[in-house]
Design a protein around this motif. Structure first.
Motif, PDB file in Angstrom:
ATOM      1  N   ASP A   1       0.854  -1.188   0.000  1.00 60.50           N
ATOM      2  CA  ASP A   1       0.000   0.000   0.000  1.00 60.50           C
ATOM      3  C   ASP A   1       0.892   1.241   0.000  1.00 60.50           C
ATOM      4  O   ASP A   1       1.421   1.653   1.036  1.00 60.50           O
ATOM      5  CB  ASP A   1      -0.912  -0.008   1.231  1.00 60.50           C
ATOM      6  CG  ASP A   1      -1.943   1.107   1.222  1.00 60.50           C
ATOM      7  OD1 ASP A   1      -1.658   2.188   0.660  1.00 60.50           O
ATOM      8  OD2 ASP A   1      -3.039   0.908   1.786  1.00 60.50           O
ATOM      9  N   ALA A   2       1.078   1.839  -1.170  1.00 62.77           N
ATOM     10  CA  ALA A   2       1.992   2.982  -1.298  1.00 62.77           C
ATOM     11  C   ALA A   2       1.489   4.198  -0.540  1.00 62.77           C
ATOM     12  O   ALA A   2       2.285   5.009  -0.052  1.00 62.77           O
ATOM     13  CB  ALA A   2       2.203   3.322  -2.770  1.00 62.77           C
ATOM     14  N   GLY A   3       0.179   4.366  -0.450  1.00 59.51           N
ATOM     15  CA  GLY A   3      -0.368   5.493   0.298  1.00 59.51           C
ATOM     16  C   GLY A   3      -0.034   5.390   1.775  1.00 59.51           C
ATOM     17  O   GLY A   3       0.389   6.375   2.405  1.00 59.51           O
TER      18      GLY A   3
ATOM     19  N   LEU B   1       3.671   6.080   2.248  1.00 61.66           N
ATOM     20  CA  LEU B   1       3.977   7.508   2.221  1.00 61.66           C
ATOM     21  C   LEU B   1       3.580   8.164   3.535  1.00 61.66           C
ATOM     22  O   LEU B   1       4.309   9.005   4.076  1.00 61.66           O
ATOM     23  CB  LEU B   1       3.259   8.176   1.044  1.00 61.66           C
ATOM     24  CG  LEU B   1       3.598   9.644   0.796  1.00 61.66           C
ATOM     25  CD1 LEU B   1       5.090   9.810   0.472  1.00 61.66           C
ATOM     26  CD2 LEU B   1       2.742  10.205  -0.339  1.00 61.66           C
TER      27      LEU B   1
ATOM     28  N   THR C   1       6.329   8.610  -3.685  1.00 62.53           N
ATOM     29  CA  THR C   1       5.259   9.498  -4.148  1.00 62.53           C
ATOM     30  C   THR C   1       4.715   9.022  -5.497  1.00 62.53           C
ATOM     31  O   THR C   1       3.500   9.005  -5.712  1.00 62.53           O
ATOM     32  CB  THR C   1       5.772  10.946  -4.254  1.00 62.53           C
ATOM     33  OG1 THR C   1       6.317  11.338  -2.985  1.00 62.53           O
ATOM     34  CG2 THR C   1       4.662  11.905  -4.623  1.00 62.53           C
TER      35      THR C   1
ATOM     36  N   ALA D   1       2.516   6.078  -4.970  1.00 62.09           N
ATOM     37  CA  ALA D   1       1.231   6.475  -4.383  1.00 62.09           C
ATOM     38  C   ALA D   1       0.339   7.126  -5.436  1.00 62.09           C
ATOM     39  O   ALA D   1      -0.880   6.909  -5.448  1.00 62.09           O
ATOM     40  CB  ALA D   1       1.471   7.435  -3.211  1.00 62.09           C
TER      41      ALA D   1
ATOM     42  N   ALA E   1      -3.638   6.791  -4.561  1.00 64.55           N
ATOM     43  CA  ALA E   1      -3.728   7.120  -3.138  1.00 64.55           C
ATOM     44  C   ALA E   1      -3.609   8.618  -2.904  1.00 64.55           C
ATOM     45  O   ALA E   1      -4.099   9.136  -1.891  1.00 64.55           O
ATOM     46  CB  ALA E   1      -2.642   6.387  -2.355  1.00 64.55           C
TER      47      ALA E   1
END
Length: 198
Positions: A77-79, A82, A128, A131, A136
């Motif tokens: 989960d890149a969000g 971040l 970033t 995301a 996200a």
């Protein structure tokens, strides 16, 4: 470097970090030496100037942030990754006044510090971009935006951190929510290309 020199250098950096965090960058070299339990001359044998000592602290903090950013690059989960990075970054700033106060000072011209900032900015850009790809965050946010937001969030909370030490979490939540791609206006003046020109 001899073992005693390595030990003294570590003691000095830790003492300086605590002293700068408590009193800002105007703390004297004498006080730092006293906190470290070494002679004042020992400080100057390791660090010719206060700026060099500040640079050493900056490099340690940057190394920690870079390590976090690198670890999070493969997160599913890149969000969330971040958000974790931003939390770690603002928490580091809130815990160490010297990190923020040194920004813009001559020690930032230290070649290693500049290289560390570039490495950190590059790692943040990777997070970033992931995301953005996952939807996200809004698609016009850059890694440079995120790095600058870390300082901005801290500065927003700074006036009340003495009495409300966790206040930065409120402003981090506000800032992170503003990155969501919902009803977002297009951001003007995109910042692209790192920190060479800042």
């Amino acid at each position: 470097m001899r073992a005693d020199m390595v030990r003294n250098r570590g003691l000095l950096i830790e003492a300086a970090r605590t002293a700068f965090a408590d009193g800002g960058v105007d703390v004297s070299i004498g006080e730092i030496a006293q906190r470290a339990g070494v002679a004042k001359g020992t400080v100057f044998r390791h660090f010719a100037t206060k700026e060099e000592l500040l640079a050493a602290i900056m490099l340690e903090l940057l190394a920690r942030l870079i390590e976090t950013a690198d670890r999070l690059q493969e997160a599913t989960d890149a969000g969330e990754a971040l958000h974790e990075l931003m939390t770690d970054g603002v928490e580091a700033l809130a815990a160490d006044r010297a990190f923020c106060e040194v920004v813009g000072r001559p020690s930032l011209q230290n070649v290693e510090v500049r290289a560390g900032i570039e490495r950190f900015a590059g790692a943040v850009e990777v997070l970033t971009a992931r995301a953005r790809e996952q939807g996200a965050i809004r698609n016009d946010v850059t890694g440079t935006d995120i790095v600058l937001l870390l300082g901005g969030i801290h500065q927003t909370a700074a006036p009340i951190l003495d009495t409300h030490p966790e206040a930065w979490r409120r402003y981090l939540a506000l800032a992170f929510d503003s990155l969501a791609p919902v009803n977002a206006r297009t951001l003007p003046n995109p910042l692209i290309g790192g920190f060479q020109e800042l």
